[in-house]
Motif scaffolding. Structure first.
Motif, PDB file in Angstrom:
ATOM      1  N   ASP A 123       0.545  -1.358  -0.114  1.00 49.69           N
ATOM      2  CA  ASP A 123      -0.098  -0.130  -0.037  1.00 49.69           C
ATOM      3  C   ASP A 123       0.821   1.286   0.052  1.00 49.69           C
ATOM      4  O   ASP A 123       0.386   2.239   0.488  1.00 49.69           O
ATOM      5  N   ASN A 124       2.129   1.078  -0.620  1.00 56.89           N
ATOM      6  CA  ASN A 124       2.824   2.451  -0.505  1.00 56.89           C
ATOM      7  C   ASN A 124       2.283   3.419  -1.626  1.00 56.89           C
ATOM      8  O   ASN A 124       1.585   3.160  -2.440  1.00 56.89           O
ATOM      9  N   PRO A 125       2.793   4.571  -1.111  1.00 54.51           N
ATOM     10  CA  PRO A 125       2.265   5.871  -1.922  1.00 54.51           C
ATOM     11  C   PRO A 125       2.654   5.580  -3.556  1.00 54.51           C
ATOM     12  O   PRO A 125       3.685   5.157  -3.889  1.00 54.51           O
ATOM     13  N   VAL A 126       1.700   6.050  -4.440  1.00 53.02           N
ATOM     14  CA  VAL A 126       2.155   5.808  -5.964  1.00 53.02           C
ATOM     15  C   VAL A 126       2.171   7.280  -6.591  1.00 53.02           C
ATOM     16  O   VAL A 126       1.698   7.956  -6.398  1.00 53.02           O
ATOM     17  N   VAL A 127       3.284   7.361  -7.259  1.00 54.44           N
ATOM     18  CA  VAL A 127       3.838   8.517  -8.090  1.00 54.44           C
ATOM     19  C   VAL A 127       3.580   8.008  -9.637  1.00 54.44           C
ATOM     20  O   VAL A 127       4.018   6.898 -10.108  1.00 54.44           O
ATOM     21  N   LEU A 128       2.898   8.875 -10.086  1.00 51.17           N
ATOM     22  CA  LEU A 128       2.404   8.756 -11.423  1.00 51.17           C
ATOM     23  C   LEU A 128       3.098   9.657 -12.453  1.00 51.17           C
ATOM     24  O   LEU A 128       3.299  10.781 -12.141  1.00 51.17           O
ATOM     25  N   GLU A 129       3.913   9.093 -13.424  1.00 48.56           N
ATOM     26  CA  GLU A 129       4.590  10.018 -14.210  1.00 48.56           C
ATOM     27  C   GLU A 129       4.388   9.749 -15.805  1.00 48.56           C
ATOM     28  O   GLU A 129       4.191   8.696 -16.165  1.00 48.56           O
ATOM     29  N   VAL A 130       3.958  10.920 -16.504  1.00 46.73           N
ATOM     30  CA  VAL A 130       3.384  10.981 -17.885  1.00 46.73           C
ATOM     31  C   VAL A 130       4.594  11.651 -18.674  1.00 46.73           C
ATOM     32  O   VAL A 130       5.441  12.507 -18.531  1.00 46.73           O
ATOM     33  N   GLY A 131       4.748  10.525 -19.479  1.00 46.57           N
ATOM     34  CA  GLY A 131       5.868  10.864 -20.849  1.00 46.57           C
ATOM     35  C   GLY A 131       7.358  10.633 -19.985  1.00 46.57           C
ATOM     36  O   GLY A 131       8.115  11.657 -20.309  1.00 46.57           O
ATOM     37  N   PHE A 132       7.580   9.565 -19.931  1.00 50.53           N
ATOM     38  CA  PHE A 132       9.126   9.291 -19.122  1.00 50.53           C
ATOM     39  C   PHE A 132      10.153   9.116 -20.237  1.00 50.53           C
ATOM     40  O   PHE A 132      11.268   8.878 -19.867  1.00 50.53           O
ATOM     41  N   GLY A 133      10.045   9.385 -21.730  1.00 53.08           N
ATOM     42  CA  GLY A 133      11.155   9.118 -22.563  1.00 53.08           C
ATOM     43  C   GLY A 133      11.654   7.976 -22.611  1.00 53.08           C
ATOM     44  O   GLY A 133      10.946   6.751 -22.915  1.00 53.08           O
ATOM     45  N   MET A 134      12.858   7.565 -22.329  1.00 52.45           N
ATOM     46  CA  MET A 134      13.558   6.461 -22.249  1.00 52.45           C
ATOM     47  C   MET A 134      13.600   6.054 -20.735  1.00 52.45           C
ATOM     48  O   MET A 134      14.130   5.021 -20.728  1.00 52.45           O
ATOM     49  N   GLY A 135      13.129   6.729 -19.969  1.00 56.42           N
ATOM     50  CA  GLY A 135      12.825   6.249 -18.519  1.00 56.42           C
ATOM     51  C   GLY A 135      14.223   6.256 -17.539  1.00 56.42           C
ATOM     52  O   GLY A 135      13.789   5.736 -16.510  1.00 56.42           O
ATOM     53  N   LYS A 136      15.178   6.854 -17.976  1.00 60.24           N
ATOM     54  CA  LYS A 136      16.439   6.806 -17.134  1.00 60.24           C
ATOM     55  C   LYS A 136      16.197   7.585 -16.029  1.00 60.24           C
ATOM     56  O   LYS A 136      16.420   7.011 -14.850  1.00 60.24           O
ATOM     57  N   SER A 137      15.393   8.642 -15.796  1.00 55.41           N
ATOM     58  CA  SER A 137      15.373   9.617 -14.811  1.00 55.41           C
ATOM     59  C   SER A 137      14.139   8.810 -13.612  1.00 55.41           C
ATOM     60  O   SER A 137      14.161   8.947 -12.579  1.00 55.41           O
ATOM     61  N   LEU A 138      13.196   8.160 -14.531  1.00 53.05           N
ATOM     62  CA  LEU A 138      12.015   7.644 -13.801  1.00 53.05           C
ATOM     63  C   LEU A 138      12.682   6.235 -12.999  1.00 53.05           C
ATOM     64  O   LEU A 138      12.425   5.984 -11.761  1.00 53.05           O
ATOM     65  N   ILE A 139      13.473   5.696 -13.685  1.00 52.80           N
ATOM     66  CA  ILE A 139      14.293   4.484 -12.886  1.00 52.80           C
ATOM     67  C   ILE A 139      15.111   5.017 -11.795  1.00 52.80           C
ATOM     68  O   ILE A 139      14.968   4.165 -10.684  1.00 52.80           O
ATOM     69  N   GLU A 140      15.893   6.005 -12.061  1.00 51.77           N
ATOM     70  CA  GLU A 140      16.648   6.779 -10.746  1.00 51.77           C
ATOM     71  C   GLU A 140      15.709   7.096  -9.556  1.00 51.77           C
ATOM     72  O   GLU A 140      15.988   6.805  -8.506  1.00 51.77           O
ATOM     73  N   MET A 141      14.492   7.429  -9.761  1.00 50.65           N
ATOM     74  CA  MET A 141      13.965   8.047  -8.815  1.00 50.65           C
ATOM     75  C   MET A 141      13.200   6.893  -8.248  1.00 50.65           C
ATOM     76  O   MET A 141      13.067   6.757  -6.780  1.00 50.65           O
ATOM     77  N   ALA A 142      12.942   5.621  -8.751  1.00 53.73           N
ATOM     78  CA  ALA A 142      12.268   4.469  -8.179  1.00 53.73           C
ATOM     79  C   ALA A 142      13.421   3.861  -7.473  1.00 53.73           C
ATOM     80  O   ALA A 142      13.037   3.247  -6.393  1.00 53.73           O
ATOM     81  N   LEU A 143      14.520   3.606  -7.906  1.00 57.22           N
ATOM     82  CA  LEU A 143      15.554   3.372  -7.007  1.00 57.22           C
ATOM     83  C   LEU A 143      16.025   3.898  -5.812  1.00 57.22           C
ATOM     84  O   LEU A 143      16.292   3.412  -4.673  1.00 57.22           O
ATOM     85  N   ASN A 144      15.919   5.379  -5.816  1.00 52.11           N
ATOM     86  CA  ASN A 144      16.296   6.441  -4.562  1.00 52.11           C
ATOM     87  C   ASN A 144      15.012   6.148  -3.720  1.00 52.11           C
ATOM     88  O   ASN A 144      15.073   6.768  -2.572  1.00 52.11           O
TER      89      ASN A 144
END
Length: 247
Positions: A72-93
């Motif tokens: 039940d962790n908080p959910v972050v939604l990103e629209v238009g992540f491109g190739m996803g590098k920054s989204l992956i970094e945020m998920a890891l952090n």
């Protein structure tokens, strides 16, 4: 719609067929254009092998995030992540949060899946579909802690401004998906679009700007992209907006 000569019909035929024809040729104004390049072998392999565990297929059913992520962790939604590098970094952090990314371009989705698989990311899911439709038909009300939109297409020509994803209707629909106190974080490197975003958010109901001035400093959780680093070296500006849902 092509300029074709319409066959003559009597008035009854027109009355019976015209509404159907109008519906048939009606097209929704979209905020994106699909310029789908060829997927690399790595991207295709990642899509084929990781979609079952990291992909969410579009449907007209609300997502049960607790079932998808197993928590039940908080959910972050990103629209238009491109190739996803920054989204992956945020998920890891932020392993204490769940991340959902929406992207219309298949190669970007494939690249994101490949890199996420290599990094061992477990708190990320992706969708390959129109974000407007996903938001309307798949995201439950008050299910998101944060909504992210980074560097969307500004559609800078005046005749294309209507294609901008940030508009009154989109923001109002998105508001209902946020929990009370939920955060909207948008960023752009196109100043006229930043002004447009700010106007839309200031006019929207039940949102509050968290910045002391109109725009906020880049928060630590938004990674700098190579494109942004290059822009900063060239003296280009970047504008971040941070608003919370008040009720």
């Amino acid at each position: 719609m092509t300029d074709q000569e319409t066959p003559q019909t009597d008035e009854n035929e027109v009355a019976n067929t015209e509404p159907k024809e109008e519906k048939r040729y009606m097209r929704k104004v979209r905020s994106f254009v699909k310029r789908e390049g060829r997927m690399t072998n790595r991207q295709q392999t990642a899509t084929d092998t990781l979609w079952a565990t990291m992909g969410i297929t579009y449907s007209n059913e609300m997502i049960d995030f607790a079932a998808v992520f197993g928590n039940d962790n908080p959910v972050v939604l990103e629209v238009g992540f491109g190739m996803g590098k920054s989204l992956i970094e945020m998920a890891l952090n932020a392993p204490e949060k769940n991340f959902v990314g929406i992207e219309v371009h298949g190669p970007g989705v494939g690249a994101c899946l490949a890199d996420a698989g290599d990094a061992g990311v477990t708190n990320l899911r992706v969708l390959n579909h129109d974000a407007v439709e996903v938001l309307e038909f798949m995201i439950p009300e008050k299910s998101l802690s944060t909504f992210q939109l980074y560097f969307p297409d500004p559609w800078h020509k005046a005749r294309h401004n209507k294609r901008r994803i940030v508009n009154e209707t989109f923001i109002e629909n998105m508001r209902h998906k946020l929990v009370i106190g939920g955060l909207v974080h948008m960023a752009t490197d196109w100043e006229p679009y930043a002004v447009h975003m700010l106007e839309v958010m200031n006019d929207a109901t039940n949102f509050k700007n968290t910045a002391e001035t109109d725009y906020a400093p880049r928060p630590d959780w938004r990674p700098l992209t190579k494109f942004e680093n290059r822009g900063q070296r060239l003296g280009h500006g970047v504008w971040d907006l941070l608003f919370t849902r008040t009720c």
